[in-house]
Design an enzyme around this catalytic site. Structure first.
Site, short mmCIF file in Angstrom:
data_model
loop_
_atom_site.label_atom_id
_atom_site.label_comp_id
_atom_site.label_asym_id
_atom_site.label_seq_id
_atom_site.Cartn_x
_atom_site.Cartn_y
_atom_site.Cartn_z
N SER A 159 0.76 -1.27 0.07
CA SER A 159 0.23 0.07 -0.64
C SER A 159 0.56 0.91 -0.44
O SER A 159 1.67 1.63 -1.13
CB SER A 159 -0.81 -0.36 1.18
OG SER A 159 -1.98 1.01 0.60
N ASP A 329 -8.09 -6.27 -4.34
CA ASP A 329 -8.30 -5.14 -4.19
C ASP A 329 -8.96 -4.28 -5.16
O ASP A 329 -8.67 -4.50 -6.34
CB ASP A 329 -7.01 -4.76 -4.01
CG ASP A 329 -6.59 -4.11 -3.85
OD1 ASP A 329 -7.06 -3.03 -3.53
OD2 ASP A 329 -5.16 -3.90 -3.26
N HIS A 362 -8.06 -5.09 -0.27
CA HIS A 362 -6.55 -3.98 -0.47
C HIS A 362 -6.43 -4.60 0.72
O HIS A 362 -4.90 -4.65 0.87
CB HIS A 362 -7.36 -2.91 0.03
CG HIS A 362 -5.48 -2.49 -0.40
ND1 HIS A 362 -4.48 -2.23 -1.06
CD2 HIS A 362 -5.10 -1.42 0.87
CE1 HIS A 362 -3.82 -1.60 -0.54
NE2 HIS A 362 -4.06 -1.23 0.99
#
Lengths: 381, 381
Positions: A159, A329, A362
């Site tokens: 991320s 995601d 995610h």
């Protein structure tokens, strides 16, 4: 200067948090044009640096993450956020590697951020300069210099951590031999920016925010909780939420079976879960840090930094790259990783890429995805 | 009683708003167990009712919609929300049909809702009973009775309007010959509930909300704006946002070219757009209505109302159904419509279904999608 020199013992006690801070020896030059004086990075290390200082791995944390990668969080008491990945015998093996994780500047777990005291002795608040992902990485490079680490065995991040890994590879290409980027992107989409702006507006709508000047009073906890709720929805997938909660009703505090209240109680389990996520977060995170870090993420655009050509960001890199995305995601979908792979290919870089199937959205990069462990272990070596 | 009888003139002035109100002749029985006394529905009609009263079409509005379907909104001055679909020569042709659209109970455009005065002379606020989609439809059926319309040519709705159309078909199956359901669902998913809960928490976190009692003071506009921003993101698609805004920067109020401010201004166009959507909404919508209507949507579960079997909701229906979904709608994705189609098939109902390709996300039902016009025209006849 280095506040406390790294211990070079070859300990088998691999999970070896040291709770250090590092004061940057020079003012930090910022992309916004200013200087951040007297910046400090709080960091943890695990494992031991070898004599050639060639076994270091830098792990970069995500938006609301911190340096407590593989050791308990001092506020929540919870285990480190990546113990499944980092530790003795783990894919990032602390028996073999010296693993560093530092709280990014702008955050609130010991590194300099809006809650830190400015030179005038009062908290920065909204006077803290707007920073970028590259500014965060510039500070991390200062830490590596302080630790005497010229070249990392690997830089790793998921991320926002992946953004930092990419920024390091692009701007300090000699600093890392391997770059592992998980569930990340080269720039925020309009929808990503929209969700972040929603969170910022929720915080700034809270009267306790008070223009960022709240450190002597009540913090804007209600606004921050709403921001966290919004973000949390984006971290999961529709199917993960359905599998976990569906339309199940929450049992009552008195133990009675869940039923529609025909009121505004948290009737559905998913409501109760979100409220819990929101309020829990406010006990460990600073609202101004949330504003600054989301802004840095929204500003991130690796192509823009390199003349509009993403491939130019990686020109002449000697590093090996590994990119991982997750099929569930929707925050940084696989297309974002593919876009990066194409640019790395165009730059002639060595890159491997895999889209993993995982149901958690995610957040998959933090959760039980054995295939990710295998990919990381294989790539880190 | 009917406050003003419908004009039965066969006017060629097809767009013929009449701005009526209808007082329900009996207290409205509510699914939550209570009664709503003295409820009023504000409605608009377009076109003329024929002598056999058989050419009526009821259009049900969505969460933040209202009765101003094909005539200007009295607060914003904007054209009706479905002028592309409803009007002379339009797919729902007011030269041929008598089109009715009523503000749902719980809303704030003239129908009884939390901002209405309770019997004690003060606004209901949070004392307003929690209502359901079926309660809304029960009130609409009262209006149809008042208008002397035993059977609709069609009931039509998108999004929450589709829920009402389904509820009418399931619970008052003799009331409509045709049921057109666009971009809707038989029940809210955990993710749908999560987004609504986020909006409710944003409103209730605003100190001006004051437990719902704000009608003599400042309304919780900041919280409502955040709720709207969150919802608005879900109404669009990632690709629609990218196409419309991408990462484009907003030109400055002084006319200068957009640039990163390194502050918390709305640098990106998408930020500016969202702020505008949020603040504009607060000028036309009541925060308590937002709470009540989102709650009704979250409670909606047509299968649960019928013993857990969605097909049972449509047992013995003689109506023809048409369902439409959009490929870019991630709020009520095509799978939700398919789920309904399977249930209608199991119930032996006449049903047609089409997934349309449109780039606008959930909002496609309101926007320029010529294929939708064709489907509606063909189905309405």
């Amino acid at each position: 200067m280095l506040v406390e020199p790294p211990r070079l013992v070859h300990s088998r006690v691999a999970v070896n948090p040291v709770n250090r801070t590092f004061a940057l020896p020079h003012a930090l030059m910022l992309d916004g044009g200013g200087l951040l004086e007297d910046a400090v990075l709080a960091y943890e290390t695990y494992g031991s640096l070898d004599e050639t200082r060639s076994n270091a791995i830098l792990v970069c944390h995500a938006l609301t993450g911190d340096q407590y990668l593989a050791s308990p969080h001092p506020v929540t008491g919870k285990p480190g956020w990546w113990t499944r990945m980092v530790g003795p015998g783990r894919p990032i093996d602390t028996d073999r590697y010296f693993v560093i994780c530092a709280n990014v500047i702008g955050s609130c777990m010991g590194s300099t951020g809006p809650a830190s005291l400015a030179p005038d002795g009062r908290a920065y608040g909204a006077r803290f300069p707007v920073i970028t992902i590259r500014d965060m990485v510039r500070a991390l490079v200062g830490l590596l210099e302080g630790l005497g680490i010229a070249r990392l065995h690997a830089v790793v991040g998921g991320s926002m951590g992946g953004m930092q890994a990419l920024s390091l590879a692009a701007n300090w290409p000699e600093r890392a031999a391997r770059v592992l980027v998980i569930a990340s992107t080269s720039r925020h989409s309009a929808q990503n920016i929209a969700f972040h702006e929603l969170g910022r507006q929720a915080i700034m709508a809270d009267p306790h925010w008070n223009g960022g000047d709240y450190y002597t009073g009540k913090p804007p906890a209600a606004g921050l909780a709403v921001a966290r709720m919004a973000a949390h929805i984006t971290y999961l997938s529709e199917s993960a939420l359905t599998a976990k909660f569906g339309r199940n009703l929450q049992d009552r505090p008195d133990g009675s079976k869940g039923a529609k209240s025909f009121a505004f109680e948290a009737d559905f389990q998913v409501e109760s879960y979100l409220r819990h996520q929101g309020s829990g977060f406010t006990r460990r995170f600073d609202a101004n840090s949330y504003l600054y870090i989301t802004r840095a993420m929204d500003y991130f655009d690796l192509a823009e930094e390199h003349g509009g050509h993403l491939a130019a960001a990686f020109g002449g890199t000697a590093a090996r790259f590994c990119l991982v995305s997750f099929d569930s995601d929707w925050l940084y979908p696989t297309a974002e990783s593919r876009h990066l792979v194409h640019a790395l290919n165009a730059a002639g870089a060595a890159v491997s890429f895999v889209e993993l199937s995982a149901p958690f959205g995610h957040d998959s990069f933090l959760l039980d995805v054995p295939a990710l462990d295998r990919v990381a272990r294989g790539f880190i070596g």
